[in-house]
Write an enzyme that holds these catalytic residues in place. Structure first.
Site, mmCIF file in Angstrom:
data_model
loop_
_atom_site.group_PDB
_atom_site.id
_atom_site.type_symbol
_atom_site.label_atom_id
_atom_site.label_comp_id
_atom_site.label_asym_id
_atom_site.label_seq_id
_atom_site.Cartn_x
_atom_site.Cartn_y
_atom_site.Cartn_z
ATOM 1 N N HIS A 40 0.873 -1.258 0.176
ATOM 2 C CA HIS A 40 -0.038 0.041 -0.208
ATOM 3 C C HIS A 40 0.890 1.421 0.004
ATOM 4 O O HIS A 40 0.622 2.130 -0.813
ATOM 5 C CB HIS A 40 -0.866 -0.128 1.317
ATOM 6 C CG HIS A 40 -1.721 1.213 1.421
ATOM 7 N ND1 HIS A 40 -2.933 1.311 1.175
ATOM 8 C CD2 HIS A 40 -1.232 2.331 2.191
ATOM 9 C CE1 HIS A 40 -3.591 2.574 1.459
ATOM 10 N NE2 HIS A 40 -2.345 3.209 2.178
ATOM 11 N N GLU A 41 1.879 1.169 0.755
ATOM 12 C CA GLU A 41 2.888 2.509 0.876
ATOM 13 C C GLU A 41 3.416 2.759 -0.250
ATOM 14 O O GLU A 41 3.661 3.815 -0.745
ATOM 15 C CB GLU A 41 3.703 2.480 2.296
ATOM 16 C CG GLU A 41 3.042 2.169 3.469
ATOM 17 C CD GLU A 41 2.017 3.387 3.747
ATOM 18 O OE1 GLU A 41 2.299 4.511 3.234
ATOM 19 O OE2 GLU A 41 1.191 2.876 4.318
ATOM 20 N N HIS A 83 1.588 4.267 -3.132
ATOM 21 C CA HIS A 83 1.213 5.770 -2.804
ATOM 22 C C HIS A 83 2.471 6.276 -3.623
ATOM 23 O O HIS A 83 2.546 7.404 -4.358
ATOM 24 C CB HIS A 83 1.594 6.315 -1.476
ATOM 25 C CG HIS A 83 0.072 6.071 -0.597
ATOM 26 N ND1 HIS A 83 -0.940 6.729 -1.008
ATOM 27 C CD2 HIS A 83 -0.045 5.535 0.348
ATOM 28 C CE1 HIS A 83 -2.081 6.457 -0.065
ATOM 29 N NE2 HIS A 83 -1.210 5.859 0.774
ATOM 30 N N GLU A 118 -5.970 6.896 -1.285
ATOM 31 C CA GLU A 118 -6.051 5.739 -0.253
ATOM 32 C C GLU A 118 -6.632 4.431 -1.044
ATOM 33 O O GLU A 118 -6.075 3.370 -1.157
ATOM 34 C CB GLU A 118 -7.078 5.969 1.070
ATOM 35 C CG GLU A 118 -6.086 6.718 2.075
ATOM 36 C CD GLU A 118 -4.800 6.302 2.394
ATOM 37 O OE1 GLU A 118 -4.437 5.307 2.486
ATOM 38 O OE2 GLU A 118 -3.847 7.201 2.695
HETATM 39 ZN ZN LIG Z 1 -2.324 5.225 2.678
#
Ligand SMILES: [Zn+2]
Length: 266
Positions: free
Chosen positions: A124-125, A128, A187
């Site tokens: 997830h990071e 980004h 997100e």
């Molecule tokens: Zn996030």
């Protein structure tokens, strides 16, 4: 007032205003080059390393490194050496910065209780970063309130909108993705990309659902990036469940070739 606006638009011309498409097709305004973002990521990471306590436990470091290595090895482009640092803190937090820096807080390891769950967060990071979310955030800050302060600095410097001055001013107040929280659509985008990435790395994407259930249960002190406010845990879990249809076949393909299972230390 008019002068400032003129200056701002001149500065925008200088920095170049690119309207991009994000990996999932959102339109995003990116004012900075990837080199500039890498510089900003680098200086932010340095600052964070000075502020936080770096974890010295070899087994924990090896475990987090192992998971991060597998996730980054599954990236379509291998153009960065990714630096991974574990911070000793009760905060349930992790982040990744442009230029290839990953920070994981030991508090997260009490919530992300398996390698697959940790891979969910790291995926997830990294998503980004891949989707230029911090560039988008810093660009937005420059275009709104922070842009005015920057214009003042440019005025102070004799009306020359110097690009280095902009970067310096941004570096003072902004630690990428750390102080500026990401938005809801970012997100969701990071969830979509992250789940696919972890599946390609041979981690079970079903663990993403478990992770966010644990996160909802944990409550307590959560870092800015994993705040419970956006999107709500319930909504996020429902979306992640829907993503399994696409992610599970990727996982079934990749799991056979996994060489390192990344054993979590006791
Ligand atoms: Zn996030």
């Amino acid at each position: 007032m008019k002068g400032i606006l003129l200056l701002l638009s001149a500065a925008l011309l200088l920095t170049g205003c690119a309207t991009n498409q994000s990996p999932t097709g959102r339109s995003q305004t990116l004012l900075f080059s990837s080199q500039e973002m890498a510089q900003l990521g680098e200086s932010s990471f340095k600052q964070i390393k000075q502020q936080e306590t770096i974890n010295q436990d070899k087994a924990i470091n090896a475990y987090v490194q192992c998971v991060a290595d597998r996730v980054t090895a599954a990236l379509p482009q291998q153009n960065l050496p990714w630096e991974v640092v574990v911070f000793k803190s009760d905060q349930v937090n992790a982040f990744a910065l442009p230029g290839g820096h990953i920070g994981v807080y030991t508090g997260l390891l009490d919530v992300a209780v398996s390698a697959d769950q940790l891979a969910t967060v790291i995926g997830h990071e990294i998503a980004h970063v891949l989707a230029n979310h911090s560039n988008e955030q810093v660009s937005r800050a420059q275009l709104t309130g922070a842009g005015m302060q920057l214009a003042d600095i440019a005025l102070g410097a004799g009306g020359i909108a110097d690009k280095d001055l902009y970067m310096a001013a941004l570096g003072l107040g902004v630690q990428v993705g750390y102080i500026l929280p990401y938005g809801r659509s970012q997100e969701t985008e990071a969830d979509v990309m992250g789940v696919e990435l972890m599946a390609r790395a041979g981690f079970d994407p079903a663990a993403s659902v478990e992770l966010w259930k644990n996160m909802a249960k944990a409550g307590g002190e959560q870092g800015p990036e994993l705040l419970s406010t956006h999107p709500s845990h319930g909504q996020r879990i429902a979306q992640l469940q829907q993503m399994q249809t696409k992610a599970q076949p990727l996982y079934q393909q990749s799991r056979a070739s996994v060489k390192n299972i990344c054993q979590r230390p006791k």
